[in-house]
Design an enzyme around this catalytic site. Structure first.
Site, short mmCIF file in Angstrom:
data_model
loop_
_atom_site.label_atom_id
_atom_site.label_comp_id
_atom_site.label_asym_id
_atom_site.label_seq_id
_atom_site.Cartn_x
_atom_site.Cartn_y
_atom_site.Cartn_z
N ILE A 59 0.50 -0.78 -0.14
CA ILE A 59 0.20 -0.05 -0.03
C ILE A 59 0.96 0.66 0.08
CG2 ILE A 59 -1.71 1.07 1.23
CD1 ILE A 59 -2.90 -1.38 2.22
N TYR B 44 -2.27 -9.33 15.96
CA TYR B 44 -2.52 -8.42 15.06
C TYR B 44 -3.46 -7.31 15.12
CZ TYR B 44 -3.50 -6.06 10.83
OH TYR B 44 -3.60 -5.39 9.59
N PHE C 64 -10.23 -1.79 3.93
CA PHE C 64 -10.98 -3.52 4.45
C PHE C 64 -9.87 -4.37 3.19
CE2 PHE C 64 -15.35 -2.68 6.11
CZ PHE C 64 -14.55 -1.87 6.46
N SER D 31 -7.27 -1.37 9.76
CA SER D 31 -8.10 -2.31 9.12
C SER D 31 -9.38 -2.43 9.69
CB SER D 31 -7.12 -3.88 9.99
OG SER D 31 -8.14 -4.63 9.15
N LYS E 42 -4.03 -2.67 16.11
CA LYS E 42 -4.74 -2.00 15.61
C LYS E 42 -5.51 -1.26 16.41
CE LYS E 42 -2.47 -2.12 11.58
NZ LYS E 42 -1.49 -1.31 10.79
#
Ligand code: UDP
Length: 337
Positions: free
Chosen positions: A12, A149, A178, A124, A153
């Site tokens: 990204i 993980y 997403f 996320s 976030k």
């Protein structure tokens, strides 16, 4: 506007660096290539005609990171750099907490030290867990994370809220991604999974390319229209542009923290993805159904009305475009590596 992009050589990150350059920003990449490759910087040059400046340092090393701020004097920061493998995080939780949390704390300390007021943070849709009502809005309650993980976030978002209360003049955009897929339409940058891919699209393109024998579709008796899981797949270039839009809004603000879903608003099942890939590429994919994967929710997709109205962002690419671009990248990989 000069912007530090941590993880700017990643999937990204690299697409966002391209869009930053296309929109007149000066991105400074901070990436030690632990989960990316140096040649990506050159690929960014091929796309944009500009070679972004780059520092191969660890964001958890405060002194090194501080040096970058001292030299560059950035006005904004996009913080991508983080570990993201759900399964690995279950087996190595401390690796995830140490890296993902410490790097964020360092980003915030350095924003204070150097008066940097603009931040975009990668979050996320995993924070929603198995939501009762779909599509999820930013007001949908978050649920206890299913993996370390996911927890990094959630903790990351909590840290940002606490930090925001005590800081003046900071603009923070939390983007809840997403399922980012696809690759740059030029075929010059894309996803580079290390080892066997965990994610659906690289597994599909590697299977189509003969690197993997067969795709396993995890579960066929979910309570969905065809029994496979439903996700919101968003083209990585659309996602990259959302970061630019977040900065554009921040420029007119003096102090705000906002959270945005970044998704297409459409749910697509795994079987539909496979069928769409086969149709677009005219390749018959080897696949079979297997056990459900632990921690997978049956269905999630975004209500994206907030980002559409507040950031004037909307997805431009279709699932077909994304799968075509992912396949194009997979075929090109042999030439660019
Ligand atoms: N999936 C699958 N086979 C694979 C990888 C993924 O069936 O080899 C499914 C997975 O169960 C989920 C969807 O594809 O329903 C997307 O998974 P991915 O890991 O890409 O993203 P996630 O939604 O877990 O973040």
């Amino acid at each position: 506007m000069k912007v530090i992009v941590t993880g700017g050589a990643g999937f990204i990150g690299s697409h966002t660096v391209v869009e930053l350059i296309n929109n007149g920003y000066t991105p400074i990449i901070v990436d030690d290539f632990r989960n990316s490759k140096p040649f990506i910087i050159n690929q960014i040059f091929k796309i944009t005609g500009q070679k972004p400046k780059h520092y191969a340092i660890d964001c958890c090393n405060y002194k090194d990171f501080e040096t970058v701020f001292k030299i560059e004097k950035p006005e904004g920061i996009i913080h991508f750099a983080a570990y993201k493998a759900v399964g690995e995080s279950v087996n190595k939780p401390l690796k995830y907490y140490e890296n993902n949390i410490n790097s964020l704390v360092n980003v915030l300390k350095l924003m204070n030290e150097f008066d940097v007021n603009n931040l975009v943070f990668s979050s996320s849709c995993t924070v929603y867990g198995s939501a009762k009502v779909i599509p999820v809005t930013e007001k949908t309650p978050t649920q206890k994370a299913e993996s370390p993980y996911g927890n990094t976030k959630q903790i990351g978002e909590d840290i940002l809220h606490d930090y925001f209360k005590t800081s003046k003049n900071k603009n923070i955009s939390i983007l809840r991604y997403f399922n980012p897929i696809g690759a740059h339409p030029s075929g010059l940058i894309g996803e580079l999974p290390i080892g066997t891919p965990n994610n659906l699209i690289p597994f599909i393109t590697q299977t189509a390319d003969g690197i993997r024998k067969s795709l396993t579709i995890f579960g066929n008796d979910y309570p969905t229209r065809d029994g496979s899981c439903i996700r919101d797949y968003i083209h990585v270039v659309d996602l990259a542009i959302a970061h630019i839009k977040a900065f554009e809004k921040q420029k007119n603000q003096t102090s705000e923290l906002e959270t945005y879903n970044v998704g297409t608003g459409k749910g697509t099942s795994v079987i539909e993805v496979v069928e769409c890939f086969e149709k677009e590429t005219k390749i018959k994919l080897n696949y079979s159904f297997g056990e459900k994967r632990e921690g997978d929710v049956a269905e999630i997709y975004a209500d994206n009305s907030k980002i559409i109205s507040e950031l004037e962002w909307e997805p431009k690419y279709s699932l077909q475009d994304a799968l075509k671009d992912a396949w194009n990248w997979q075929k090109n990989l042999k030439n660019v590596k």
